[in-house]
Design a protein around this motif. Sequence first.
Motif, PDB file in Angstrom:
ATOM      1  N   ASP A 146       0.275  -1.548  -0.139  1.00  0.00           N
ATOM      2  CA  ASP A 146       0.121   0.112  -0.382  1.00  0.00           C
ATOM      3  C   ASP A 146       0.966   1.320   0.454  1.00  0.00           C
ATOM      4  O   ASP A 146       0.702   2.269  -0.920  1.00  0.00           O
ATOM      5  N   ARG A 147       1.660   0.950   0.930  1.00  0.00           N
ATOM      6  CA  ARG A 147       2.721   2.907   0.751  1.00  0.00           C
ATOM      7  C   ARG A 147       3.403   2.604   0.004  1.00  0.00           C
ATOM      8  O   ARG A 147       3.411   4.330  -0.859  1.00  0.00           O
ATOM      9  N   ARG A 148       3.709   1.543  -1.001  1.00  0.00           N
ATOM     10  CA  ARG A 148       4.955   1.929  -2.287  1.00  0.00           C
ATOM     11  C   ARG A 148       3.831   2.329  -3.258  1.00  0.00           C
ATOM     12  O   ARG A 148       4.019   2.619  -4.797  1.00  0.00           O
ATOM     13  N   THR A 149       2.328   2.149  -3.346  1.00  0.00           N
ATOM     14  CA  THR A 149       1.671   2.112  -4.337  1.00  0.00           C
ATOM     15  C   THR A 149       0.080   3.766  -4.065  1.00  0.00           C
ATOM     16  O   THR A 149       1.055   4.630  -5.359  1.00  0.00           O
ATOM     17  N   ARG A 150       0.219   4.136  -2.574  1.00  0.00           N
ATOM     18  CA  ARG A 150      -0.627   4.981  -2.698  1.00  0.00           C
ATOM     19  C   ARG A 150      -0.589   5.962  -2.056  1.00  0.00           C
ATOM     20  O   ARG A 150      -1.503   7.299  -1.568  1.00  0.00           O
ATOM     21  N   GLY A 151       0.925   5.358  -1.152  1.00  0.00           N
ATOM     22  CA  GLY A 151       0.706   6.169  -0.254  1.00  0.00           C
ATOM     23  C   GLY A 151       0.791   6.340   0.949  1.00  0.00           C
ATOM     24  O   GLY A 151       1.453   7.211   2.304  1.00  0.00           O
ATOM     25  N   ALA A 152       0.374   5.075   1.503  1.00  0.00           N
ATOM     26  CA  ALA A 152      -0.461   5.014   2.793  1.00  0.00           C
ATOM     27  C   ALA A 152      -1.058   3.573   3.028  1.00  0.00           C
ATOM     28  O   ALA A 152      -1.318   2.926   2.145  1.00  0.00           O
ATOM     29  N   ALA A 153      -0.933   2.939   4.097  1.00  0.00           N
ATOM     30  CA  ALA A 153      -1.311   1.888   4.448  1.00  0.00           C
ATOM     31  C   ALA A 153      -2.560   1.663   4.862  1.00  0.00           C
ATOM     32  O   ALA A 153      -3.668   2.365   5.255  1.00  0.00           O
ATOM     33  N   HIS A 154      -3.613   0.684   4.797  1.00  0.00           N
ATOM     34  CA  HIS A 154      -4.776   0.169   4.913  1.00  0.00           C
ATOM     35  C   HIS A 154      -4.917   0.066   6.514  1.00  0.00           C
ATOM     36  O   HIS A 154      -5.975   0.249   6.909  1.00  0.00           O
ATOM     37  N   GLY A 155      -3.682  -0.980   6.536  1.00  0.00           N
ATOM     38  CA  GLY A 155      -4.182  -0.759   8.193  1.00  0.00           C
ATOM     39  C   GLY A 155      -4.944  -1.485   8.923  1.00  0.00           C
ATOM     40  O   GLY A 155      -5.323  -2.667   8.275  1.00  0.00           O
ATOM     41  N   VAL A 156      -5.931  -0.964   9.475  1.00  0.00           N
ATOM     42  CA  VAL A 156      -7.064  -1.163  10.417  1.00  0.00           C
ATOM     43  C   VAL A 156      -8.296  -1.740   9.499  1.00  0.00           C
ATOM     44  O   VAL A 156      -8.989  -2.563   9.505  1.00  0.00           O
ATOM     45  N   ASP A 157      -8.319  -1.291   8.099  1.00  0.00           N
ATOM     46  CA  ASP A 157      -9.347  -1.363   7.050  1.00  0.00           C
ATOM     47  C   ASP A 157      -9.417  -2.639   6.833  1.00  0.00           C
ATOM     48  O   ASP A 157      -9.975  -3.199   6.312  1.00  0.00           O
ATOM     49  N   HIS A 158      -8.238  -3.910   6.934  1.00  0.00           N
ATOM     50  CA  HIS A 158      -7.283  -5.141   5.796  1.00  0.00           C
ATOM     51  C   HIS A 158      -8.552  -5.848   6.876  1.00  0.00           C
ATOM     52  O   HIS A 158      -9.115  -6.792   6.307  1.00  0.00           O
ATOM     53  N   GLN A 159      -8.677  -5.816   8.281  1.00  0.00           N
ATOM     54  CA  GLN A 159      -9.689  -6.383   9.745  1.00  0.00           C
ATOM     55  C   GLN A 159     -11.199  -6.004   8.582  1.00  0.00           C
ATOM     56  O   GLN A 159     -11.267  -7.727   8.109  1.00  0.00           O
ATOM     57  N   LEU A 160     -11.355  -5.160   8.315  1.00  0.00           N
ATOM     58  CA  LEU A 160     -12.830  -5.099   7.763  1.00  0.00           C
ATOM     59  C   LEU A 160     -13.036  -5.743   5.920  1.00  0.00           C
ATOM     60  O   LEU A 160     -13.880  -6.535   5.916  1.00  0.00           O
ATOM     61  N   LEU A 193      -6.860  -4.216  -5.617  1.00  0.00           N
ATOM     62  CA  LEU A 193      -5.824  -4.746  -6.078  1.00  0.00           C
ATOM     63  C   LEU A 193      -4.815  -3.917  -6.383  1.00  0.00           C
ATOM     64  O   LEU A 193      -4.275  -2.672  -6.538  1.00  0.00           O
ATOM     65  N   ALA A 194      -3.623  -3.981  -5.329  1.00  0.00           N
ATOM     66  CA  ALA A 194      -2.074  -3.575  -5.388  1.00  0.00           C
ATOM     67  C   ALA A 194      -0.919  -5.012  -5.456  1.00  0.00           C
ATOM     68  O   ALA A 194      -0.801  -5.911  -4.975  1.00  0.00           O
ATOM     69  N   ALA A 195      -0.201  -3.363  -5.994  1.00  0.00           N
ATOM     70  CA  ALA A 195       1.146  -4.967  -6.525  1.00  0.00           C
ATOM     71  C   ALA A 195       2.716  -4.384  -6.666  1.00  0.00           C
ATOM     72  O   ALA A 195       2.540  -3.066  -6.693  1.00  0.00           O
TER      73      ALA A 195
END
Length: 290
Positions: free
Chosen positions: A179-193, A221-223
């Motif tokens: 996430d950080r490499r692609t959009r500049g920020a992690a999804h963090g707690v959103d991954h649980q949802l 999708l992120a890669a």
Amino acid sequence: MSDTRIRPMTVDDAGAAERLTAVGYHELDTRMFRRSWPDPQLRPPERGAHWVDRARHLIRTDPGGCWVAERDDALLGVVISFVREKLWLLASYAVVPEAQGLGLGKALLAPALDHGRGCLRGMLNASSDPKAVRRYHAAGFTLHPQMFVRGTPDRSQIPVVEKVREGTESDVDLMDSVDRRTRGAAHGVDHQLLMRQFRLVVSETSSAQGYAYLDDGVALLAATDRRTASRLMWEAIASSDDVLVGHITPENGWALDVGIAARLDVFQEGYQALRNMRPPRPYLPHGALM
């Protein structure tokens, strides 16, 4: 509209807000849809339940970005925004048709934008509604046209998909890194949802990583490279008989290459609205969680 008040949204508002957005988006789809497309459908109960689950998750994790407009105990509008690692995101924004054109939409969006005033970047998925597009442009967002592919894939064109496995909670650190490499920020707690609502697949090699949430196509999708992204999208296509992959910007032409190779139809709809950032790639955002 002097008798309308704008107040913080609570988890108890989620059910009414879901219906408000379902009706509002259906009205927009009906007004904007093209004759060659299927007739717009009101959001079905299963997706409505997902919407409520997502809204309550965002209210609990970042309540300062969530607001409603209310008159006589009835909701007239809702905006749900949130911040993840200095990235401001807009998940949902709607005003009932009878209250549009009176300045309520602008007033409702204001506290959500103010919530992101300390963020370095901003991101949202916008419809083709001219009024909303003007509002986002005025707020400093650059509009990037989006495409989507849909249809029944030609299964004879689907390659053998290798180096893709089922994802688990142990992959969150990997996904946040991508996430950080692609959009500049992690999804963090959103991954649980996201893991509750979708199937997670992961591709990890010595030189590249990526992941995708699948739901009759790609939900997110992120890669780290195009080859990995294409591999994940092929897995999504192979897993569904009726495929939809949306939010494709021109910078993610690899997704069009895969969709066309699978004999899916290509359409243009809406915008990726970005502030102080370029379109993420290789990246296909979730409609609300980006």
